[in-house]
Design an enzyme around this catalytic site. Structure first.
Site, mmCIF file in Angstrom:
data_model
loop_
_atom_site.group_PDB
_atom_site.id
_atom_site.type_symbol
_atom_site.label_atom_id
_atom_site.label_comp_id
_atom_site.label_asym_id
_atom_site.label_seq_id
_atom_site.Cartn_x
_atom_site.Cartn_y
_atom_site.Cartn_z
ATOM 1 N N ARG A 56 -11.094 48.341 -23.802
ATOM 2 C CA ARG A 56 -9.893 49.289 -22.975
ATOM 3 C C ARG A 56 -9.533 50.694 -24.494
ATOM 4 O O ARG A 56 -8.938 50.276 -24.811
ATOM 5 C CB ARG A 56 -9.243 49.116 -22.543
ATOM 6 C CG ARG A 56 -9.691 47.602 -21.474
ATOM 7 C CD ARG A 56 -8.861 46.914 -20.287
ATOM 8 N NE ARG A 56 -7.927 46.113 -21.083
ATOM 9 C CZ ARG A 56 -6.570 46.928 -21.364
ATOM 10 N NH1 ARG A 56 -6.458 47.787 -20.791
ATOM 11 N NH2 ARG A 56 -5.692 45.373 -22.011
ATOM 12 N N LYS A 198 -11.156 45.735 -14.880
ATOM 13 C CA LYS A 198 -10.133 46.224 -14.757
ATOM 14 C C LYS A 198 -9.209 47.418 -13.681
ATOM 15 O O LYS A 198 -8.435 46.644 -13.457
ATOM 16 C CB LYS A 198 -9.822 45.660 -16.821
ATOM 17 C CG LYS A 198 -9.750 45.062 -16.772
ATOM 18 C CD LYS A 198 -9.254 43.696 -16.626
ATOM 19 C CE LYS A 198 -9.316 42.688 -17.523
ATOM 20 N NZ LYS A 198 -8.583 40.944 -17.258
ATOM 21 N N HIS A 217 -3.033 37.242 -12.998
ATOM 22 C CA HIS A 217 -4.000 37.367 -14.268
ATOM 23 C C HIS A 217 -4.181 35.696 -14.577
ATOM 24 O O HIS A 217 -3.084 35.566 -15.466
ATOM 25 C CB HIS A 217 -3.333 38.241 -15.220
ATOM 26 C CG HIS A 217 -4.861 38.636 -15.582
ATOM 27 N ND1 HIS A 217 -4.340 39.076 -17.316
ATOM 28 C CD2 HIS A 217 -6.197 38.675 -16.273
ATOM 29 C CE1 HIS A 217 -5.177 39.388 -17.773
ATOM 30 N NE2 HIS A 217 -6.927 38.930 -17.370
ATOM 31 N N SER A 235 -5.129 36.217 -24.584
ATOM 32 C CA SER A 235 -5.464 35.490 -25.271
ATOM 33 C C SER A 235 -5.615 34.744 -26.138
ATOM 34 O O SER A 235 -4.552 35.245 -27.208
ATOM 35 C CB SER A 235 -6.457 37.304 -25.200
ATOM 36 O OG SER A 235 -7.471 36.942 -27.131
ATOM 37 N N LYS A 239 -6.349 29.351 -22.724
ATOM 38 C CA LYS A 239 -7.016 29.497 -21.290
ATOM 39 C C LYS A 239 -7.888 29.524 -20.435
ATOM 40 O O LYS A 239 -7.919 28.028 -19.486
ATOM 41 C CB LYS A 239 -6.503 30.752 -20.483
ATOM 42 C CG LYS A 239 -6.287 31.333 -19.145
ATOM 43 C CD LYS A 239 -6.768 32.268 -18.369
ATOM 44 C CE LYS A 239 -6.741 33.367 -19.080
ATOM 45 N NZ LYS A 239 -6.538 34.876 -17.739
ATOM 46 N N THR A 240 -8.870 29.185 -21.224
ATOM 47 C CA THR A 240 -10.393 29.274 -20.450
ATOM 48 C C THR A 240 -10.799 27.649 -21.250
ATOM 49 O O THR A 240 -11.068 27.499 -20.377
ATOM 50 C CB THR A 240 -11.504 30.838 -21.250
ATOM 51 O OG1 THR A 240 -11.207 31.709 -20.678
ATOM 52 C CG2 THR A 240 -13.162 29.746 -20.720
ATOM 53 N N ASP A 254 -10.319 34.287 -14.162
ATOM 54 C CA ASP A 254 -9.265 35.744 -14.539
ATOM 55 C C ASP A 254 -8.742 36.112 -13.608
ATOM 56 O O ASP A 254 -7.459 36.223 -14.177
ATOM 57 C CB ASP A 254 -10.276 36.418 -15.123
ATOM 58 C CG ASP A 254 -9.495 37.557 -16.443
ATOM 59 O OD1 ASP A 254 -8.421 36.697 -16.745
ATOM 60 O OD2 ASP A 254 -9.761 39.163 -15.688
ATOM 61 N N ARG A 319 -18.628 39.994 -25.687
ATOM 62 C CA ARG A 319 -18.754 40.328 -24.218
ATOM 63 C C ARG A 319 -19.331 39.510 -23.293
ATOM 64 O O ARG A 319 -21.309 39.775 -24.026
ATOM 65 C CB ARG A 319 -17.591 40.689 -23.048
ATOM 66 C CG ARG A 319 -16.230 41.072 -23.592
ATOM 67 C CD ARG A 319 -15.442 40.498 -23.113
ATOM 68 N NE ARG A 319 -14.102 40.471 -23.308
ATOM 69 C CZ ARG A 319 -12.831 40.024 -22.130
ATOM 70 N NH1 ARG A 319 -12.853 39.291 -21.908
ATOM 71 N NH2 ARG A 319 -11.466 40.851 -23.388
#
Length: 529
Positions: A56, A198, A217, A235, A239-240, A254, A319
């Site tokens: 980003r 996003k 989020h 990150s 979390k994942t 997400d 990604r």
């Protein structure tokens, strides 16, 4: 230019002879290959490269300063204002640019799985692979829904259009501009597809709270008994990994909304990091990358066309985008009840936060506003030792409204639904990074499992002397000595010095929330400096 004029230009563009509307995945894949935008990999996924922008561009993101939003937006380095005049001139240039292309691609769909609160969107793309990305990431309409679709917000993406900052009023050739009154997201000068995802999340972070719905989020899953859990974390916090549980169904990975009815996924797909991906480590993600998925900046073997996930030559931020239906164990539609447990994840490289602790409502609001984790040495140029990093509400780059608005909504919902909140440290134990060791993943899984199963509700706790957190003295499957961080260090005095150092960083960061209820800091923050 009026909103009517903006819509007229958009209507002319979408009705042009060069427009492909709602192409199927196979047809989009064909377009990607025929236009040489990407290549086909061994799994059937399309691989595309994003050029010099592999992430980003936060410094190039703006919100149009319009009368209806001027007094609501938290203006600053995240939400930079730009004038209506600048937006309209740039918008007209981009529309003319897209009209001159041989082909453009339009996807119509939704953001928000709950029909009562979903936002009908359309995405206009210069590139076929970007339209494939949008098709996989947003919620795809049925034939009946498409026939009735009334677009409320439009993303216009023209990566090949480069702005001239001196003429166009931008900071660089790249721009991501949101106009809430015109209901347009204008993107140019960057091929990074994540800007589309996003930007719509940022829009939802404005739209949902205005409807008294908390936007979040986080990832979310649901157990066999219908119990819902939310996982917040920046990150590298896990979390994942921790939300992917074979015994629980995935709601989303997400972005979510929390309405009076419960939790719903904002998206229809997943945008997973793939650096180091393997079938052993992340079987769900690995197996989800099939025909029609989009791989960004992943190196591919030129002969076998197998993705080389360990090769991060182009970027660490490789990604994969795929529909949530590519995951086996999901909730469909992506809607569930109210959460009973919330888990905040942090990877504390200072090695001083407890591996798991129970939070009061005030502590939950404090740590939600703080959004703490650590940057490690070597992850960024100039970072030579662990650095504390804070991202408000675990999503600072995407929050248009003041942070207190989101925190107050969270606190209210915790009270309303009796939610148990836990802070889980997946970082270091027995010393800081370079001295101690990373928390054992099997222990972390056992702690999270105990929290989700309600096994920690009545367990005996001890209060941490620096952060004031309630630390369980016993967790099934975890050695007792692991639970209190001061006892894992060989030098307890050194532990308290490092803990107070981190507490000071929390205090320093929290000082920016001058408009937040003082009780949150008094009752939720560190108790020793």
């Amino acid at each position: 230019m009026s909103s009517i004029g903006i819509k007229s230009e958009l209507t002319q563009l979408i009705n042009g002879q060069n427009v492909h509307l709602q192409l199927s995945v196979p047809r989009l894949v064909e377009k990607v290959l025929n236009r040489n935008e990407g290549i086909l990999t061994a799994s059937g996924a399309v691989r595309a490269e994003t050029g010099k922008y592999t992430g980003r561009s936060p410094k190039d993101k703006f919100i149009v300063e319009e009368p209806s939003v001027k007094d609501k937006i938290e203006w600053g380095s995240v939400n930079q204002p730009i004038s209506s005049d600048v937006f309209e001139k740039l918008y007209t240039k981009v529309i003319k640019y897209l009209q001159s292309r041989d082909e453009i691609f339009v996807f119509k769909g939704f953001a928000g799985a709950d029909e009562k609160y979903r936002l009908p969107i359309q995405v206009v793309n210069e590139y076929a692979w970007h339209n494939l990305f949008a098709h996989q990431l947003f919620i795809r309409p049925s034939a009946e829904e498409l026939a009735k679709h009334q677009t409320e917000f439009t993303v216009v993406s023209a990566p090949g259009f480069k702005a001239n900052p001196e003429v166009d009023g931008t900071k660089s050739e790249t721009f991501i501009i949101v106009s809430f009154e015109r209901k347009i997201v204008l993107i140019g000068g960057t091929e990074y597809a994540g800007e589309m995802k996003k930007s719509i999340f940022s829009v939802m972070n404005y739209v949902l709270p205005e409807a008294d719905i908390l936007s979040m989020h986080c990832s979310a899953n649901v157990g066999i008994e219908g119990d819902v859990a939310l996982f917040f974390g920046l990150s590298g916090t896990g979390k994942t990994t921790l939300s992917a549980d074979p015994n629980r169904r995935l709601i989303g990975d997400d972005e979510h909304g929390w309405s009076p009815n419960g939790v719903f996924n904002v998206e229809g797909g997943c945008y997973a990091k793939t650096a180091g991906l393997s079938v052993e480590k992340e079987p769900q993600i690995y197996n989800a990358i099939t025909f029609g998925s989009v791989l960004e900046n992943v190196i591919v073997d030129p002969d076998s066309r197998e993705p080389l996930y360990d090769d991060t030559t182009l970027t660490e931020n490789t990604r994969a985008a795929y529909p949530i239906q590519a995951i086996d164990n999901i909730v469909e539609p992506s809607i569930a009840g109210h959460p009973s447990v919330i888990v905040f994840l942090t990877a504390d490289a200072f090695g001083v936060l407890p591996p798991i602790s129970k939070l009061t409502k005030e502590q939950a609001m404090y740590h939600f506003l703080s959004g703490y984790t650590s940057k490690l040495a070597g992850t960024e140029r100039g970072v030579t030792s662990p650095e504390a990093t804070f991202s408000t509400c675990f999503g600072a780059p995407f929050l248009p409204l003041p942070a207190a608005r989101y925190a107050e909504m969270l606190g209210k919902k915790i009270d309303e639904h009796g939610v148990q909140v836990f802070l889980v440290n997946t970082g270091w134990t027995g010393g800081e990074y370079g001295v101690g060791s990373r928390m054992n993943l099997s222990y972390t899984r056992a702690m999270v499992q105990a929290a989700l199963n309600g096994e920690l509700e009545n367990v005996e706790t001890v209060q941490d002397k620096v952060f004031g957190l309630s630390i369980p003295l016993h967790v099934p499957g975890v050695p007792d000595e692991v639970l209190q961080p001061n006892k894992t260090w060989s030098d307890e005095k050194a532990y308290y010095a490092k803990a107070k150092e981190l507490a000071g960083k929390f205090d320093q960061n929290f000082s920016k929330f001058s408009h937040v209820d003082k009780l949150i800091k008094q009752l939720g923050g560190p108790i020793a400096k």
